[in-house]
Design a protein around this motif. Structure first.
Motif, mmCIF file in Angstrom:
data_model
loop_
_atom_site.group_PDB
_atom_site.id
_atom_site.type_symbol
_atom_site.label_atom_id
_atom_site.label_comp_id
_atom_site.label_asym_id
_atom_site.label_seq_id
_atom_site.Cartn_x
_atom_site.Cartn_y
_atom_site.Cartn_z
ATOM 1 N N SER A 152 0.644 -1.159 0.083
ATOM 2 C CA SER A 152 0.116 0.111 -0.071
ATOM 3 C C SER A 152 0.735 1.214 -0.109
ATOM 4 N N ALA A 153 2.306 1.104 0.295
ATOM 5 C CA ALA A 153 3.067 2.582 0.375
ATOM 6 C C ALA A 153 3.494 2.877 -0.741
ATOM 7 N N LEU A 154 3.387 1.803 -2.094
ATOM 8 C CA LEU A 154 3.685 1.899 -3.200
ATOM 9 C C LEU A 154 2.459 2.456 -4.194
ATOM 10 N N ARG A 155 1.212 2.789 -3.546
ATOM 11 C CA ARG A 155 0.142 3.516 -4.293
ATOM 12 C C ARG A 155 0.633 4.705 -5.008
ATOM 13 N N GLY A 156 0.348 4.932 -6.206
ATOM 14 C CA GLY A 156 0.750 5.935 -7.033
ATOM 15 C C GLY A 156 1.872 5.593 -8.129
ATOM 16 N N SER A 157 2.217 4.290 -7.938
ATOM 17 C CA SER A 157 3.042 3.675 -8.764
ATOM 18 C C SER A 157 2.458 2.522 -9.413
ATOM 19 N N ARG A 158 2.873 1.973 -10.473
ATOM 20 C CA ARG A 158 2.262 0.693 -11.055
ATOM 21 C C ARG A 158 3.324 -0.376 -10.360
ATOM 22 N N VAL A 159 2.905 -1.569 -10.044
ATOM 23 C CA VAL A 159 3.639 -2.595 -9.535
ATOM 24 C C VAL A 159 3.285 -3.938 -10.008
ATOM 25 N N VAL A 160 4.420 -4.487 -10.183
ATOM 26 C CA VAL A 160 4.267 -5.698 -10.991
ATOM 27 C C VAL A 160 4.992 -6.884 -9.927
ATOM 28 N N LEU A 161 4.159 -7.823 -9.415
ATOM 29 C CA LEU A 161 4.533 -8.877 -8.499
ATOM 30 C C LEU A 161 4.856 -10.326 -9.251
ATOM 31 N N VAL A 162 5.998 -10.565 -9.380
ATOM 32 C CA VAL A 162 6.269 -12.109 -10.158
ATOM 33 C C VAL A 162 6.408 -13.007 -9.092
ATOM 34 N N THR A 213 2.971 -17.194 -11.333
ATOM 35 C CA THR A 213 1.771 -16.101 -11.791
ATOM 36 C C THR A 213 2.325 -14.654 -11.632
ATOM 37 N N THR A 214 1.818 -13.732 -12.353
ATOM 38 C CA THR A 214 2.394 -12.441 -12.175
ATOM 39 C C THR A 214 1.030 -11.694 -12.196
ATOM 40 N N PHE A 215 1.260 -10.460 -11.321
ATOM 41 C CA PHE A 215 0.125 -9.756 -11.055
ATOM 42 C C PHE A 215 0.720 -8.316 -11.322
ATOM 43 N N VAL A 216 -0.043 -7.680 -12.429
ATOM 44 C CA VAL A 216 0.019 -6.126 -12.557
ATOM 45 C C VAL A 216 -0.776 -5.383 -11.761
ATOM 46 N N ILE A 217 -0.402 -4.491 -10.846
ATOM 47 C CA ILE A 217 -1.133 -3.652 -10.120
ATOM 48 C C ILE A 217 -1.033 -2.295 -10.550
ATOM 49 N N GLY A 218 -2.336 -1.514 -10.718
ATOM 50 C CA GLY A 218 -2.366 -0.205 -11.146
ATOM 51 C C GLY A 218 -1.954 0.658 -10.035
ATOM 52 N N ALA A 219 -1.830 2.033 -10.169
ATOM 53 C CA ALA A 219 -1.428 2.923 -9.223
ATOM 54 C C ALA A 219 -2.412 3.203 -8.136
ATOM 55 N N ASP A 220 -3.560 2.634 -8.577
ATOM 56 C CA ASP A 220 -4.822 2.958 -7.587
ATOM 57 C C ASP A 220 -4.817 1.411 -6.475
ATOM 58 N N GLY A 221 -3.932 0.615 -6.803
ATOM 59 C CA GLY A 221 -3.731 -0.608 -5.998
ATOM 60 C C GLY A 221 -4.796 -1.657 -6.456
ATOM 61 N N ARG A 222 -5.278 -1.594 -7.714
ATOM 62 C CA ARG A 222 -6.486 -2.385 -8.141
ATOM 63 C C ARG A 222 -5.476 -3.482 -9.246
ATOM 64 N N ILE A 223 -5.926 -4.619 -9.235
ATOM 65 C CA ILE A 223 -5.322 -5.596 -10.077
ATOM 66 C C ILE A 223 -5.706 -5.255 -11.573
ATOM 67 N N GLU A 224 -4.927 -5.040 -12.300
ATOM 68 C CA GLU A 224 -4.763 -4.708 -13.819
ATOM 69 C C GLU A 224 -4.909 -6.113 -14.605
ATOM 70 N N HIS A 225 -4.044 -6.885 -14.365
ATOM 71 C CA HIS A 225 -3.653 -8.089 -15.141
ATOM 72 C C HIS A 225 -3.362 -9.098 -14.310
ATOM 73 N N ARG A 270 8.592 1.734 -16.522
ATOM 74 C CA ARG A 270 7.083 1.303 -16.642
ATOM 75 C C ARG A 270 6.401 0.744 -15.370
ATOM 76 N N ALA A 271 7.049 0.204 -14.636
ATOM 77 C CA ALA A 271 6.482 -0.311 -13.303
ATOM 78 C C ALA A 271 7.655 -0.485 -12.273
ATOM 79 N N ARG A 272 7.082 -0.791 -11.022
ATOM 80 C CA ARG A 272 8.282 -1.427 -10.109
ATOM 81 C C ARG A 272 8.045 -2.802 -9.873
ATOM 82 N N VAL A 273 8.967 -3.468 -10.437
ATOM 83 C CA VAL A 273 8.800 -4.866 -10.441
ATOM 84 C C VAL A 273 9.541 -5.590 -9.149
ATOM 85 N N TYR A 274 8.765 -6.615 -8.745
ATOM 86 C CA TYR A 274 9.379 -7.514 -7.405
ATOM 87 C C TYR A 274 8.872 -8.889 -7.822
#
Length: 156
Positions: free
Chosen positions: A30-40, A125-137, A67-71
């Motif tokens: 949640s501290a990363l809100r405002g950035s797109r995040v990818v969880l691999v 599995t990979t989750f792409v999370i939007g800057a709003d904290g919602r799952i995009e893909h 384009r995203a913060r990847v973890y």
């Protein structure tokens, strides 16, 4: 159950290493809100498929990093992650989830089978999370060699 596209990504705080992050530090989603995040999510450090996937991400890092913060996320401990990062010069951080809280929250701790034996493990599995904290893909069961190409398309 895996979170679905449009749902809020499950929040977590967990140990993280790599990309200039000091030992003992944690990341909170949640501290990363405002950035797109990818969880691999991947099964295990320094195994053939996971190494292929990690090195593909490394080799495509120049294209991804802006384009995203990847973890990467696995149940391996911080020490294992540190060795994996150093061995393969991975430019992105790895989150440690030995208590399996994150893999369970994201529905990727599943029953698997190999050579006729069943066991519990992390589903790639990979989750792409939007800057709003919602799952995009959500990318499920993607081949390690195809992962970078699919991810690059989604982040374009």
């Amino acid at each position: 159950m895996k979170p679905q596209v449009g749902e809020m990504a499950p929040d977590f705080t967990a140990p993280v290493v790599g990309e200039g992050i000091g030992e003992g530090e944690s990341v909170t989603l949640s501290a990363l809100r405002g950035s797109r995040v990818v969880l691999v999510f991947y099964p295990k450090d320094d195994t053939p498929g996971c190494t292929t996937q990690a090195c593909e991400l490394r080799d495509g890092w120049f294209d991804l990093k802006g384009r995203a913060r990847v973890y990467g996320v696995s149940i391996d401990d911080v020490k294992s992650h540190g060795k994996f990062i150093r061995k393969f010069s991975l430019p992105y951080p790895l989150i440690s989830d030995p208590e399996k809280a994150i893999v369970e929250a994201y529905g990727v701790w599943v029953e698997k089978s190999m050579y006729g034996k069943t066991f519990m493990g992390t589903e790639r599995t990979t989750f792409v999370i939007g800057a709003d904290g919602r799952i995009e893909h959500v990318l499920e069961k993607v081949s390690p060699k195809d992962h970078l190409g699919l991810l690059s398309e989604l982040l374009a």
